[in-house]
Enzyme design. Structure first.
Site, PDB file in Angstrom:
ATOM      1  N   HIS A   1      -8.540  -4.241  -1.304  1.00 26.65           N
ATOM      2  CA  HIS A   1      -7.227  -3.700  -0.969  1.00 26.65           C
ATOM      3  C   HIS A   1      -6.427  -4.665  -0.095  1.00 26.65           C
ATOM      4  O   HIS A   1      -5.194  -4.655  -0.128  1.00 26.65           O
ATOM      5  CB  HIS A   1      -7.387  -2.357  -0.258  1.00 26.65           C
ATOM      6  CG  HIS A   1      -6.088  -1.647  -0.036  1.00 26.65           C
ATOM      7  ND1 HIS A   1      -5.219  -1.345  -1.061  1.00 26.65           N
ATOM      8  CD2 HIS A   1      -5.499  -1.182   1.104  1.00 26.65           C
ATOM      9  CE1 HIS A   1      -4.152  -0.730  -0.566  1.00 26.65           C
ATOM     10  NE2 HIS A   1      -4.299  -0.621   0.735  1.00 26.65           N
TER      11      HIS A   1
ATOM     12  N   SER B   1       0.843  -1.185   0.000  1.00 27.42           N
ATOM     13  CA  SER B   1       0.000   0.000   0.000  1.00 27.42           C
ATOM     14  C   SER B   1       0.891   1.253   0.000  1.00 27.42           C
ATOM     15  O   SER B   1       1.648   1.461  -0.952  1.00 27.42           O
ATOM     16  CB  SER B   1      -0.947  -0.054   1.196  1.00 27.42           C
ATOM     17  OG  SER B   1      -1.957   0.908   1.102  1.00 27.42           O
TER      18      SER B   1
END
Length: 700
Positions: A671, A556
């Site tokens: 995600h 991320s």
């Protein structure tokens, strides 16, 4: 991980992007050409790495660890005399939501009753449901708002559920699939922020309009009570149960790091709360709002230090009178307050002290002073504050370290902590050692890191450094079967085979309070990259590893980190794991939730910001003629927070310039990348096989 967006923002038109970018077509998430390329890359990566002689054993062992029924049954929510938990195992990969009487749970003898079988529900409704949580209304906790995501995206469907009957409520509240914020106001009223159509979203893709929705009426007739600005990041409801009273607020997120709060009064109006705009709303206890300061505050004739907890009287706020803050807790120079939760009469505070966890219980005395006592938990460990039980003033927390498996404790205000559940060891820890060391960064700052390796090991050996470096997210050492994040037992595999595993506490996280994060914002981002380089060079200097043997891992926001690191120091690193990454910092603010992070990185559309961002943006800094370490990219097609185009485009550019890379993109998982344990286990095996290929054999 990067904070979730509440609504996806479509990619900017290709014409608006640089004409020099030949890979804009890879930003078409479900585009046929893009998916064909992804499938081809996936096949090539799997064909190569699954040929490792130990691949099958890595995968099966990882799956066994993840599916083992000897897991901590975490108290996701304490609801009166019930504890709720989401349980996943081999038979229930998406999980079962279940409840147990609190008394039995606390004694270590829970009596579980399944409420929702997520796998069965998905099969029944022909949906790939992923659990996104439950919000049950106090004090009876009968009615719940259940959030379910199709495939693991940030978007979800919200449906009202009756905990007593075990059924979704006919004619109850239902929100269609969207990235929504919703909270109970009372049994017949919700506060909702969602996608209400054109102009209802901010430029960041979050909802900006808060509405009160009454039972039995259509959502379209809900009354608007607040509208944020188009240029804000978000609007969201915040509801806190404080004993018998429920306090409801509207939060206006002006930027990622600044906000305004308004209190909903009994008359249905909103009154402003006098929090500094950079303070963090934490909880409510005894009619006092608890907040954490991110900068010093001058109020009431005194100065409150940054990082401290302060309290405001909500009765004063509701009456429209000036509310003067009072000090709750101020951390020492070596501490950072990380987690806060209240029970009926106690404020529980988890702090870090040189990156080791400590838990404090605080009560407010009749004189207005807050009295603190430290829980007697094992030292030099990671402590996670999970939940609290209101009436009994009990906190539930897990304690673990890299070599000690998690144990769940119940902690009262006065009594000794009691172990509720402890997990068996997954490996022989007596063979290994973990130590905390400090590297010196370019500007002289001491950067802590944790080093795990086999006892008596003679270096240099292959080493993997995992780091994050952003968004105030501290990286703490957890059991090696879960290090690094979203890679299952990769850390354990590495150390068992004679390699070194390193967790680096670089700046950008919250390890040492607000300044540790603030020091690398925007134009100062390079400092976090320098910190990572310093840790790698310290491993070389001390003989732990050597050039040619060092790998780095980031996910991320960590993708910005490792992407910048590989372009800046290709001589220093020989393997790079880039998960769900940000790489194209010129385009990031136009992709999905990217605009919400401008407060962290800067605005690439402003020349003065792009001037400093362009110096490190990974995608723009790949150069022809430079040999880069082979990168392993992993991501998810369904990631609606960080656009999968970042990983795709970076891989394509590296390949165009003659560099090898590995690529693996799951269809589902959002995600977090893993929709279930099978995907997580496969990823752990792929990454282990990759590191062996690129860093060489294990140490002897």
């Amino acid at each position: 991980m990067i904070a979730a967006a509440q609504a996806a923002q479509p990619a900017a038109p290709a014409a608006a992007a640089s004409a020099e970018d030949p890979y804009l077509w890879l930003e078409e998430v479900e585009g046929a050409r893009a998916l064909d390329q992804v499938k081809a890359w996936n096949r090539a990566t799997e064909d190569l790495l699954t040929s490792d002689p130990k691949f099958a054993s890595y995968e099966s062992r990882a799956r066994a660890i993840l599916d083992d029924e000897q897991q901590i049954a975490t108290p996701d929510q304490v609801m009166g005399d019930l504890v709720a938990n989401l349980w996943r195992d081999a038979a229930h990969p998406r999980g079962i939501w279940r409840v147990s009487p609190l008394a039995g749970y606390r004694s270590g003898k829970p009596e579980w009753r399944t409420v929702i079988d997520v796998d069965a529900l998905g099969k029944q409704e022909s949906k790939s449901w992923v659990w996104h949580g439950a919000d049950c209304l106090a004090p009876d906790y009968r009615r719940c708002l259940i959030s379910l995501s199709p495939g693991g995206t940030d978007a979800d469907v919200v449906r009202e559920f009756d905990l007593q009957t075990g059924r979704f409520v006919d004619g109850g509240f239902v929100l269609p699939e969207a990235k929504s914020y919703v909270s109970w106001v009372d049994a017949d009223t919700l506060m909702v922020v969602s996608d209400f159509g054109p102009e209802s979203l901010t430029t960041s893709g979050y909802g900006r309009i808060a509405k009160l929705w009454k039972r039995g009426t259509p959502l379209a007739s809900a009354r608007t009570i607040f509208e944020g600005e188009k240029g804000d990041v978000s609007t969201a409801p915040v509801a806190v149960q404080d004993g018998a009273r429920r306090w409801v607020f509207v939060r206006r997120g002006k930027t990622f790091w600044t906000s305004e709060h308004r209190l909903l009064t009994s008359a249905g109006t909103l009154v402003p709360v006098p929090l500094p705009d950079d303070a963090e709303f934490e909880d409510v206890l005894g009619g006092r709002l608890i907040a954490k300061l991110q900068s010093p505050l001058e109020a009431g004739g005194r100065t409150f230090p940054e990082g401290a907890l302060v309290a405001y009287s909500l009765e004063e706020v509701a009456a429209g009178r000036a509310a003067t803050p009072e000090l709750v807790m101020a951390p020492s120079a070596r501490q950072a307050i990380e987690e806060v939760a209240s029970s009926d009469n106690v404020l529980w505070v988890k702090a870090l002290e040189d990156v080791s966890g400590k838990l404090f219980a605080l009560r407010r005395g009749a004189d207005g002073r807050w009295v603190s006592s430290a829980a007697a938990l094992p030292a030099n460990s990671t402590v996670s504050l999970l939940s609290t039980a209101g009436a009994s003033d009990t906190a539930f927390a897990t304690v673990e370290s890299m070599l000690s498996p998690p144990a769940l404790y119940a902690i009262g205000f006065a009594g000794a902590p009691a172990i509720v559940q402890s997990l068996p060891a997954r490996f022989d820890a007596s063979r290994f050692t973990v130590e905390q060391r400090f590297a010196t960064s370019k500007d002289g700052t001491r950067i802590p890191y944790f080093l795990a390796r086999r006892k008596g090991l003679k270096g240099p050996v292959p080493a993997l450094i995992h780091a994050y470096g952003g968004f105030r997210a501290a990286q703490t050492p957890t059991y090696l079967t879960g290090q690094p994040y979203r890679a299952g037992p990769l850390g354990m595999f590495l150390v068992e085979e004679g390699n070194a595993y390193v967790l680096a506490n670089i700046r950008g996280g919250g390890e040492y309070g607000p300044e540790w994060h603030r020091s690398v914002l925007r134009e100062n981002r390079q400092k976090s990259f320098d910190d990572l380089h310093a840790v790698a060079e310290d491993l070389i200097r001390t003989g732990v590893s050597a050039k040619g043997k060092i790998g780095i891992s980031g996910r991320s926001n960590g993708g910005v980190l490792v992407g910048a690191a590989l372009t800046q120091r290709p001589d220093l690193y020989s393997a790079v794991i880039s998960g769900s990454p940000l790489h194209d910092m010129k385009r990031y603010s136009h992709l999905l939730a990217g605009a919400s992070w401008i407060g962290e990185y800067g605005d690439p559309d402003k020349p003065e910001d792009w001037a400093f961002m362009s110096r490190y943006s990974p995608y723009q800094n790949v150069r022809r003629g430079v040999k880069y370490p082979p990168v392993f990219f992993y991501s998810s097609t369904k990631d609606d927070r960080v656009h999968p185009g970042h990983a795709r485009k970076m891989a394509a550019r590296l390949g165009e310039y003659g560099n090898r890379f590995y690529f693996h993109e799951y269809l589902e998982g959002g995600h977090s990348v893993g929709a279930d344990h099978a995907e997580d286990a496969k990823r752990a095996a792929l990454l282990m096989a990759y590191l062996k290929r690129e860093l060489g054999g294990a140490g002897k």
